[in-house]
Design a protein around this motif. Sequence first.
Motif, PDB file in Angstrom:
ATOM      1  N   MET A 141     -10.048  11.133   8.007  1.00 20.42           N
ATOM      2  CA  MET A 141     -10.671  10.936   6.876  1.00 20.42           C
ATOM      3  C   MET A 141     -11.013  10.330   5.923  1.00 20.42           C
ATOM      4  SD  MET A 141     -12.049  14.909   4.334  1.00 20.42           S
ATOM      5  CE  MET A 141     -11.019  13.871   2.379  1.00 20.42           C
ATOM      6  N   GLY A 142      -9.646   9.754   5.182  1.00 22.67           N
ATOM      7  CA  GLY A 142      -9.539   8.799   4.177  1.00 22.67           C
ATOM      8  C   GLY A 142     -10.063   7.434   4.285  1.00 22.67           C
ATOM      9  N   GLU A 143      -9.787   7.485   6.110  1.00 21.60           N
ATOM     10  CA  GLU A 143     -10.218   5.896   6.852  1.00 21.60           C
ATOM     11  C   GLU A 143     -11.514   5.700   6.566  1.00 21.60           C
ATOM     12  OE1 GLU A 143      -8.896   3.493   7.086  1.00 21.60           O
ATOM     13  OE2 GLU A 143      -6.165   4.389   7.747  1.00 21.60           O
ATOM     14  N   PHE A 144     -12.105   6.787   7.314  1.00 21.80           N
ATOM     15  CA  PHE A 144     -13.674   7.087   7.144  1.00 21.80           C
ATOM     16  C   PHE A 144     -14.070   6.463   5.414  1.00 21.80           C
ATOM     17  CE2 PHE A 144     -17.359   7.643   9.898  1.00 21.80           C
ATOM     18  CZ  PHE A 144     -16.213   7.516  11.045  1.00 21.80           C
ATOM     19  N   MET A 145     -13.379   6.994   4.993  1.00 18.38           N
ATOM     20  CA  MET A 145     -14.107   7.120   3.674  1.00 18.38           C
ATOM     21  C   MET A 145     -14.032   5.924   2.850  1.00 18.38           C
ATOM     22  SD  MET A 145     -13.783  10.893   1.603  1.00 18.38           S
ATOM     23  CE  MET A 145     -14.988  10.716   0.756  1.00 18.38           C
ATOM     24  N   VAL A 205       0.457  -0.990   0.038  1.00 19.33           N
ATOM     25  CA  VAL A 205       0.323   0.253  -0.108  1.00 19.33           C
ATOM     26  C   VAL A 205       1.060   1.311  -0.238  1.00 19.33           C
ATOM     27  CG1 VAL A 205      -1.064   1.181   1.437  1.00 19.33           C
ATOM     28  CG2 VAL A 205      -1.663  -0.960   0.880  1.00 19.33           C
ATOM     29  N   ARG A 206       1.663   1.225   1.238  1.00 17.03           N
ATOM     30  CA  ARG A 206       2.539   2.304   1.017  1.00 17.03           C
ATOM     31  C   ARG A 206       3.649   2.795  -0.290  1.00 17.03           C
ATOM     32  NH1 ARG A 206       3.156   0.096   6.816  1.00 17.03           N
ATOM     33  NH2 ARG A 206       5.293  -0.503   6.029  1.00 17.03           N
ATOM     34  N   ARG A 207       3.919   1.775  -1.045  1.00 19.85           N
ATOM     35  CA  ARG A 207       4.850   1.595  -1.615  1.00 19.85           C
ATOM     36  C   ARG A 207       4.006   2.491  -3.625  1.00 19.85           C
ATOM     37  NH1 ARG A 207       6.505  -3.249  -4.253  1.00 19.85           N
ATOM     38  NH2 ARG A 207       4.305  -3.500  -4.872  1.00 19.85           N
ATOM     39  N   GLU A 208       2.941   1.532  -3.796  1.00 13.01           N
ATOM     40  CA  GLU A 208       1.718   2.200  -4.373  1.00 13.01           C
ATOM     41  C   GLU A 208       1.203   3.967  -4.542  1.00 13.01           C
ATOM     42  OE1 GLU A 208       0.277   0.556  -7.356  1.00 13.01           O
ATOM     43  OE2 GLU A 208       1.651  -0.196  -5.986  1.00 13.01           O
ATOM     44  N   ILE A 209       1.414   3.868  -3.004  1.00 11.22           N
ATOM     45  CA  ILE A 209       0.924   5.755  -2.557  1.00 11.22           C
ATOM     46  C   ILE A 209       2.020   6.203  -3.394  1.00 11.22           C
ATOM     47  CG2 ILE A 209       0.800   7.480  -1.281  1.00 11.22           C
ATOM     48  CD1 ILE A 209      -0.832   5.064   0.258  1.00 11.22           C
ATOM     49  N   GLN A 210       3.355   5.955  -2.654  1.00  7.81           N
ATOM     50  CA  GLN A 210       4.852   6.513  -3.326  1.00  7.81           C
ATOM     51  C   GLN A 210       5.379   6.105  -4.942  1.00  7.81           C
ATOM     52  OE1 GLN A 210       6.218   7.524  -0.296  1.00  7.81           O
ATOM     53  NE2 GLN A 210       7.349   8.746  -1.814  1.00  7.81           N
ATOM     54  N   LYS A 211       5.221   5.033  -5.502  1.00  6.13           N
ATOM     55  CA  LYS A 211       4.497   4.960  -6.630  1.00  6.13           C
ATOM     56  C   LYS A 211       4.350   6.261  -7.499  1.00  6.13           C
ATOM     57  CE  LYS A 211       3.623   1.881  -9.348  1.00  6.13           C
ATOM     58  NZ  LYS A 211       3.209   0.183  -9.252  1.00  6.13           N
ATOM     59  N   ARG A 212       2.934   6.528  -7.198  1.00  7.50           N
ATOM     60  CA  ARG A 212       1.704   7.167  -8.127  1.00  7.50           C
ATOM     61  C   ARG A 212       1.865   8.540  -7.276  1.00  7.50           C
ATOM     62  NH1 ARG A 212      -3.230   5.266  -9.090  1.00  7.50           N
ATOM     63  NH2 ARG A 212      -4.564   7.035  -8.681  1.00  7.50           N
ATOM     64  N   VAL A 213       2.766   9.217  -6.320  1.00  4.22           N
ATOM     65  CA  VAL A 213       3.512  10.664  -5.765  1.00  4.22           C
ATOM     66  C   VAL A 213       4.400  11.517  -6.342  1.00  4.22           C
ATOM     67  CG1 VAL A 213       1.228  10.926  -4.633  1.00  4.22           C
ATOM     68  CG2 VAL A 213       3.982  10.519  -3.623  1.00  4.22           C
ATOM     69  N   ARG A 272      -3.338  14.968  -3.683  1.00  7.32           N
ATOM     70  CA  ARG A 272      -4.794  14.185  -4.270  1.00  7.32           C
ATOM     71  C   ARG A 272      -4.202  13.110  -4.817  1.00  7.32           C
ATOM     72  NH1 ARG A 272      -6.847  19.373  -6.942  1.00  7.32           N
ATOM     73  NH2 ARG A 272      -7.979  20.711  -5.673  1.00  7.32           N
ATOM     74  N   GLU A 273      -3.340  12.907  -4.802  1.00  3.67           N
ATOM     75  CA  GLU A 273      -2.853  11.840  -5.844  1.00  3.67           C
ATOM     76  C   GLU A 273      -2.949  10.752  -4.914  1.00  3.67           C
ATOM     77  OE1 GLU A 273      -3.141  11.593  -8.918  1.00  3.67           O
ATOM     78  OE2 GLU A 273      -2.815   9.534  -9.282  1.00  3.67           O
ATOM     79  N   GLY A 274      -2.205  10.793  -3.898  1.00  6.10           N
ATOM     80  CA  GLY A 274      -1.861   9.982  -2.931  1.00  6.10           C
ATOM     81  C   GLY A 274      -3.036   9.361  -2.322  1.00  6.10           C
ATOM     82  N   PHE A 275      -3.439  10.345  -2.262  1.00 10.45           N
ATOM     83  CA  PHE A 275      -6.026   9.722  -1.681  1.00 10.45           C
ATOM     84  C   PHE A 275      -6.199   8.758  -2.742  1.00 10.45           C
ATOM     85  CE2 PHE A 275      -5.154  12.508   1.973  1.00 10.45           C
ATOM     86  CZ  PHE A 275      -5.833  11.482   3.070  1.00 10.45           C
ATOM     87  N   ARG A 276      -5.905   8.862  -3.418  1.00 11.15           N
ATOM     88  CA  ARG A 276      -6.292   8.692  -4.980  1.00 11.15           C
ATOM     89  C   ARG A 276      -5.923   6.909  -5.282  1.00 11.15           C
ATOM     90  NH1 ARG A 276      -6.346  12.804  -8.764  1.00 11.15           N
ATOM     91  NH2 ARG A 276      -7.812  14.609  -8.770  1.00 11.15           N
ATOM     92  N   ALA A 277      -4.863   7.109  -5.273  1.00  3.65           N
ATOM     93  CA  ALA A 277      -3.580   6.122  -4.788  1.00  3.65           C
ATOM     94  C   ALA A 277      -4.216   4.761  -4.175  1.00  3.65           C
ATOM     95  CB  ALA A 277      -2.407   6.431  -5.177  1.00  3.65           C
ATOM     96  N   PHE A 278      -4.664   5.270  -2.917  1.00  3.55           N
ATOM     97  CA  PHE A 278      -4.775   5.063  -1.612  1.00  3.55           C
ATOM     98  C   PHE A 278      -5.957   3.953  -1.611  1.00  3.55           C
ATOM     99  CE2 PHE A 278      -7.728   4.550   1.784  1.00  3.55           C
ATOM    100  CZ  PHE A 278      -6.323   4.248   2.612  1.00  3.55           C
ATOM    101  N   PHE A 279      -7.114   5.090  -2.463  1.00  7.14           N
ATOM    102  CA  PHE A 279      -8.768   4.273  -2.680  1.00  7.14           C
ATOM    103  C   PHE A 279      -8.255   3.702  -3.837  1.00  7.14           C
ATOM    104  CE2 PHE A 279     -10.118   8.523  -0.450  1.00  7.14           C
ATOM    105  CZ  PHE A 279     -10.325   8.019   0.769  1.00  7.14           C
ATOM    106  N   ASP A 280      -8.093   3.767  -4.907  1.00  7.49           N
ATOM    107  CA  ASP A 280      -7.797   3.036  -6.149  1.00  7.49           C
ATOM    108  C   ASP A 280      -7.524   1.269  -5.505  1.00  7.49           C
ATOM    109  OD1 ASP A 280      -8.695   5.010  -7.826  1.00  7.49           O
ATOM    110  OD2 ASP A 280      -6.714   5.700  -8.584  1.00  7.49           O
ATOM    111  N   TYR A 281      -6.162   1.704  -5.447  1.00  8.21           N
ATOM    112  CA  TYR A 281      -5.437   0.739  -4.870  1.00  8.21           C
ATOM    113  C   TYR A 281      -6.609  -0.353  -3.791  1.00  8.21           C
ATOM    114  CZ  TYR A 281      -1.826  -3.064  -3.847  1.00  8.21           C
ATOM    115  OH  TYR A 281      -0.826  -3.973  -3.594  1.00  8.21           O
TER     116      TYR A 281
END
Lengths: 196, 196, 196, 196
Positions: free
Chosen positions: C158-162, C69-77, C88-97
């Motif tokens: 917020m990220g967790e809740f969403m 998860v962390r690497r995926e977010i890292q990669k995207r940002v 933005r990209e970080g959260f999107r990456a998180f949600f997408d992943y």
Amino acid sequence: MSVKLTKGDITRQRLLGAAEEIFGRKGYYNATVVEITMRAEVAQGTFYVYFQSKLDIYCDLVRQLTHEVRREIQKRVTGLENRLDIEREGFRAFFDYVHENRNLYRIIREAEFVENELFIDHYRTIAKGYIAGLQKAMAKKQIRALDPETVAYCLMGMGEFMGMRWVLWENKTPPAKGFEAMMDFIYYGIAPAKGD
Amino acid sequence: MSVKLTKGDITRQRLLGAAEEIFGRKGYYNATVVEITMRAEVAQGTFYVYFQSKLDIYCDLVRQLTHEVRREIQKRVTGLENRLDIEREGFRAFFDYVHENRNLYRIIREAEFVENELFIDHYRTIAKGYIAGLQKAMAKKQIRALDPETVAYCLMGMGEFMGMRWVLWENKTPPAKGFEAMMDFIYYGIAPAKGD
Amino acid sequence: MSVKLTKGDITRQRLLGAAEEIFGRKGYYNATVVEITMRAEVAQGTFYVYFQSKLDIYCDLVRQLTHEVRREIQKRVTGLENRLDIEREGFRAFFDYVHENRNLYRIIREAEFVENELFIDHYRTIAKGYIAGLQKAMAKKQIRALDPETVAYCLMGMGEFMGMRWVLWENKTPPAKGFEAMMDFIYYGIAPAKGD
Amino acid sequence: MSVKLTKGDITRQRLLGAAEEIFGRKGYYNATVVEITMRAEVAQGTFYVYFQSKLDIYCDLVRQLTHEVRREIQKRVTGLENRLDIEREGFRAFFDYVHENRNLYRIIREAEFVENELFIDHYRTIAKGYIAGLQKAMAKKQIRALDPETVAYCLMGMGEFMGMRWVLWENKTPPAKGFEAMMDFIYYGIAPAKGD
DNA sequence: CATGAATGAGGCTTCATTCAT
DNA sequence: GATGAATGAAGCCTCATTCAT
């Protein structure tokens, strides 16, 4: 005329050596084949190239070890003429050997609960030789004439008890004093000196 | 004034009885908890209501059995005054008891390879009592003065050897002849009569 | 230059894959080792060739998943300069992943009740990186200076809740609208347009 | 007009109390019915007089606990008019209560992995009330008009994160500073003073 | 000969639940 | 209502053994 050891023979020996260490330390049932192969530094499958089963190597080992014990005692008493010398040296040989190879002694004792036949064979063989020796000595009047079987129970039992306590429990060679005095006493009626 | 046994106590006893039979016949490692519960006619889970583990019931059993053996011998020698009478009766009690309860004897012997402490405790306790008895008899000059520890090794070992051979291997009570003659001999120097 | 996967590595991967599916769907405690091995199409024993216990594979999995998860977010940002773009990209990456790998997210969340340390480690690591990023952006005046820890609580929460509601409950990717507007608002004071 | 508690009601309460302690400390899956009955000082069978199953008491408990949390917050904010006062007091009430009853909080969180419905219900109920409050306050222009759902994600998530870290990980009440400043900021655009 | 991955039967143990008293 | 002994299904794990390479 040395026997050529093939690579296979060496592996077999490695496995037997490893098995002796593991069986002696952990007991038959708590030892595992994997552990033995690891210690022998061979693969698991290799075990079954040389032995058909865990029980198989155990029996091999017991046969080999009991044989060694008897041979070792034999070697040490060969050439001795006097019965008392034979007995003294025989017991000392036994204690020395099992003390040097404590695992061996435990393995032999455990055979009672793994493959009882081997255990019985060993003791019967020892007893037979022992009794024969006594009879010869009695015939020659080297020692007092007593019922050889009873003497065998008495002295072999003493040997086991001392082996158990001194070698297995305390990791020492039993003191010669005890069994030598007892033999003098039994065979010649010489009671131990005061202070012994 | 009998003690009221609760339902639970009975089940516990059933399990111990079953365990004695199974452990004695198949050995600790080849016995299974399922087999014990089947013999006790209870469900598997019931086992763990009364014992924490297979090892737990085994230790309980060994403690109980070693205690019984000692008590049984004690009971039979109570009241006897002469050392030789005590010894004779003691050995006979031992042989009789283990012959009646052969499984018990195997279980005790196997403790060496299951929970060594229990095994050591048992033999130390026996030896201690035995040696104390010898010392008392020697002090009273009932028997010849010898090193009590050596005598203990000798006679206890003899007992074990005879127990092993006669009781375990041949399922008989050892003949009194052997050890009684040996004691006469050791303590009074009376060599066995010819033909014995 | 692809890395050669041994047969064993493949089996291990099969088990981890199966475990992810089963743990994610049924939860750690309702998953069984048998089920995992069945899904991986290997025998029960094979499981224990690769993992020491059920807990062991779970921890391995959590470590691997949180890392992913962390690497995926890292990669995207990576490569993004502006803080808002990064977030933005970080959260999107998180949600997408996590949406692509919903089981993964459930497994990570459940770690709180299985092996809390892993869970704490994961969140601390995320929070640390997040706070560091905020501080850098504040230092460069890319965003308004606020207490980074408080912001972290707010936005990570917020990220967790969403994630919980949209991904886990409704099996959808959360709409970008909400968290992007909130960030504009927090960092630049830009209140969302009417109708948003 | 106090309600008369029958003996049965008391036993039931004892069981619920014990369950709260055990479930909170060990988690649902590591808790056992036996342990709960022991702590409640009743017999195992008694448990099933009052509850149909382990899951049954757990659900009862979660329903009761979530209800208590909400009531506790409600109680503390009743009578307050200003939105910010309501929110501040509401969060403080939440933190105070879960800090006083840490086990409770863990039980509620774990519901996600035991009986997800209960978990969802709880959060939906909280969110619904929270959003309604926000809308009322926005309508009255007490606070800036923002998308209430987004604000809810943001602030409830913040609450959870702080609850998790401060209450569960560090066993403390979270400092009021963070969330109060964040609210001022969100609702009125008041950035925290330097040094906060 | 040697390997080491794979197997699967079987053991120990747990624990929610039942039931006779 | 209350008890506590008893249950048995089911889970985790071990390990001797096999087999394709």
